[in-house]
Design an enzyme around this catalytic site. Structure first.
Site, short mmCIF file in Angstrom:
data_model
loop_
_atom_site.label_atom_id
_atom_site.label_comp_id
_atom_site.label_asym_id
_atom_site.label_seq_id
_atom_site.Cartn_x
_atom_site.Cartn_y
_atom_site.Cartn_z
N SER A 32 0.48 -1.03 -0.28
CA SER A 32 -0.16 0.00 0.01
C SER A 32 0.98 1.34 0.34
O SER A 32 1.67 1.54 0.97
CB SER A 32 -0.92 0.29 1.17
OG SER A 32 -1.78 -1.00 0.98
N HIS A 63 -3.39 0.54 -4.71
CA HIS A 63 -2.65 -0.82 -5.30
C HIS A 63 -2.96 -0.95 -6.54
O HIS A 63 -4.69 -1.42 -7.01
CB HIS A 63 -3.23 -2.09 -5.34
CG HIS A 63 -2.29 -2.78 -3.31
ND1 HIS A 63 -2.01 -3.24 -3.58
CD2 HIS A 63 -3.35 -1.61 -2.27
CE1 HIS A 63 -1.73 -3.48 -2.06
NE2 HIS A 63 -2.87 -2.39 -1.23
N HIS A 85 -5.53 -9.63 -1.89
CA HIS A 85 -5.55 -10.26 -0.50
C HIS A 85 -6.52 -11.11 0.11
O HIS A 85 -7.34 -10.45 -0.89
CB HIS A 85 -5.70 -8.40 0.79
CG HIS A 85 -4.42 -7.29 0.36
ND1 HIS A 85 -4.76 -6.85 -1.32
CD2 HIS A 85 -3.60 -7.10 0.82
CE1 HIS A 85 -4.03 -6.13 -0.66
NE2 HIS A 85 -3.28 -5.85 0.08
N TYR A 87 -8.48 -10.24 1.71
CA TYR A 87 -10.01 -9.53 2.59
C TYR A 87 -10.60 -9.24 1.01
O TYR A 87 -11.77 -9.08 1.22
CB TYR A 87 -9.60 -8.39 3.76
CG TYR A 87 -8.47 -7.74 2.53
CD1 TYR A 87 -9.16 -6.44 1.91
CD2 TYR A 87 -7.25 -7.17 2.99
CE1 TYR A 87 -8.24 -5.79 1.09
CE2 TYR A 87 -6.91 -6.45 2.15
CZ TYR A 87 -7.29 -5.52 1.69
OH TYR A 87 -6.08 -4.47 1.19
N GLU A 88 -10.10 -9.40 -0.42
CA GLU A 88 -10.91 -9.19 -1.18
C GLU A 88 -11.71 -10.07 -1.04
O GLU A 88 -12.20 -10.18 -3.00
CB GLU A 88 -10.23 -8.53 -2.63
CG GLU A 88 -9.13 -7.62 -2.14
CD GLU A 88 -7.92 -7.50 -3.05
OE1 GLU A 88 -7.87 -6.43 -4.07
OE2 GLU A 88 -7.17 -7.58 -2.60
N ALA A 115 2.15 -2.41 4.98
CA ALA A 115 1.96 -1.99 5.87
C ALA A 115 1.46 -2.15 7.11
O ALA A 115 0.64 -3.46 6.59
CB ALA A 115 0.39 -1.10 4.80
N MET A 213 -2.57 -7.05 6.77
CA MET A 213 -3.86 -7.77 6.69
C MET A 213 -3.06 -8.79 5.13
O MET A 213 -3.84 -9.01 3.61
CB MET A 213 -5.52 -7.39 5.87
CG MET A 213 -4.87 -6.74 7.49
SD MET A 213 -6.63 -5.60 6.09
CE MET A 213 -6.87 -4.26 8.49
N SER A 214 -1.92 -9.13 5.04
CA SER A 214 -1.08 -9.35 3.91
C SER A 214 0.02 -10.36 4.39
O SER A 214 0.21 -10.97 4.87
CB SER A 214 -0.63 -7.81 2.79
OG SER A 214 0.24 -7.26 3.39
N ASN A 237 0.32 3.06 11.20
CA ASN A 237 -0.73 3.43 12.11
C ASN A 237 -0.08 2.38 13.25
O ASN A 237 0.61 1.72 13.26
CB ASN A 237 -1.89 3.37 11.70
CG ASN A 237 -2.52 2.38 11.24
OD1 ASN A 237 -2.03 1.78 9.91
ND2 ASN A 237 -2.93 1.22 12.36
N HIS A 249 -8.09 4.14 6.58
CA HIS A 249 -7.17 3.90 4.86
C HIS A 249 -6.19 4.45 4.55
O HIS A 249 -5.23 4.90 4.32
CB HIS A 249 -7.97 3.32 4.27
CG HIS A 249 -7.48 2.43 3.11
ND1 HIS A 249 -6.10 1.80 3.19
CD2 HIS A 249 -6.92 2.34 1.75
CE1 HIS A 249 -5.33 1.47 2.38
NE2 HIS A 249 -6.22 1.67 1.18
#
Ligand code: HPA
Length: 280
Positions: A32, A63, A85, A87-88, A115, A213-214, A237, A249
């Site tokens: 990201s 992306h 990912h 989550y997609e 990230a 998340m990756s 963050n 995000h």
């Protein structure tokens, strides 16, 4: 149904190789907000994921979704601008597919960037952290299903998932650049919601320094094939509940933008050293 991922990866790799005479042995996956690094390569061939047979398409904001094959001061390199990912909605096998293609392209080392939320209180927003190990909390593993012996063994070892040699090189290069570089354990979650403060306290208790998340499926697939891995997180963050503010995000992208020059400088210094280490 068993899908022959090996044959699909071979076809995708053949498609890529037909477009460039470069034969990179090293790849970098840009997370990201970090895609701009690929724009600094020379003699580039860009191949949108959408054109590559069987390749999953990236949908996340930040992306763009293409291979950029080019040279970094003469070093042939394949950069992935964007990744997919879980989550997609992609399966772990789909998330790992690009690694399988890189493996068939002859890539021996991969640098993964991402990230992440900072769990370790010693980290600051914008810090770069070397991943030294991971905790897979995604409930998924890309190697589930019949093992394809073309890729690697049924039960691959994960004790050296993140190359010690490569981490040493990254620390040396960061020191030369005067860049602070911490080391930590990455907890991989599925997302897409950010964690709750209670989940972050739990992750800290079990030994995680970072959360994202990756990366996990990619590392597992890469190690299965014997590809050496270096992974670097940008703490975009502080994780949920650490600061008295909501996560977004936008914040992730803004911090990525703020540190991208440092991140790029580190990649630029580290990649040739990893390539040289492979030849030694
Ligand atoms: N949690 C999970 N993934 C992330 C975060 C986070 O706080 N920041 C960037 N990716």
């Amino acid at each position: 149904m068993t899908q022959d991922f090996f044959t699909l990866a071979e076809s995708a790799a053949a498609f890529v190789q037909a477009q460039t005479s470069l034969r990179p042995r090293i790849a970098v996956v840009l997370g990201s907000g970090l895609g701009a690094f690929a724009d600094t390569l020379t003699n580039t061939t860009r191949i949108p994921y959408a054109q590559i047979p069987s390749f999953p398409r990236a949908t996340a904001i930040g992306h763009s979704g293409q291979f950029v094959i080019g040279q970094l001061n003469g070093l042939p390199l394949v950069a992935m601008q964007g990744r997919v990912h879980l989550y997609e909605g992609y399966s772990p096998q789909e998330v790992a597919f690009p690694m399988h293609v890189l493996g068939r392209l002859g890539v021996q080392s991969v640098v993964l960037t991402n990230a992440a939320g900072g769990i370790n209180l010693a980290y600051e927003q914008g810090a770069l952290v070397l991943i030294k190990d991971h905790i897979n909390l995604q409930g998924k593993n890309p190697l589930v299903g019949p093992n394809d012996d073309h890729f690697g063994p049924r039960f691959p070892d994960m004790t050296q998932a993140y190359s010690k040699l490569y981490r040493g090189i990254a620390r040396e290069e960061a020191a030369k650049l005067g860049l602070p570089l911490q080391e930590g354990v990455y907890a991989g979650v599925i997302g897409p919601s950010f964690e709750t403060p209670a989940e972050i306290r739990y992750l800290r208790t079990i030994g995680a320094d970072l959360v994202g998340m990756s990366t996990i499926s990619e590392v597992i697939a890469a190690r299965h094939m014997g590809i050496e891995v270096l992974a670097i997180s940008c703490v975009t963050n502080m994780a949920a509940g650490i600061l008295d503010q909501p996560l977004s995000h936008e914040e992730v992208l803004e911090t990525g933008e703020r540190v991208k020059q440092q991140f790029e400088a580190l990649l630029r210094a580290v990649l040739p050293r990893l390539a040289a280490a492979n030849q030694a």
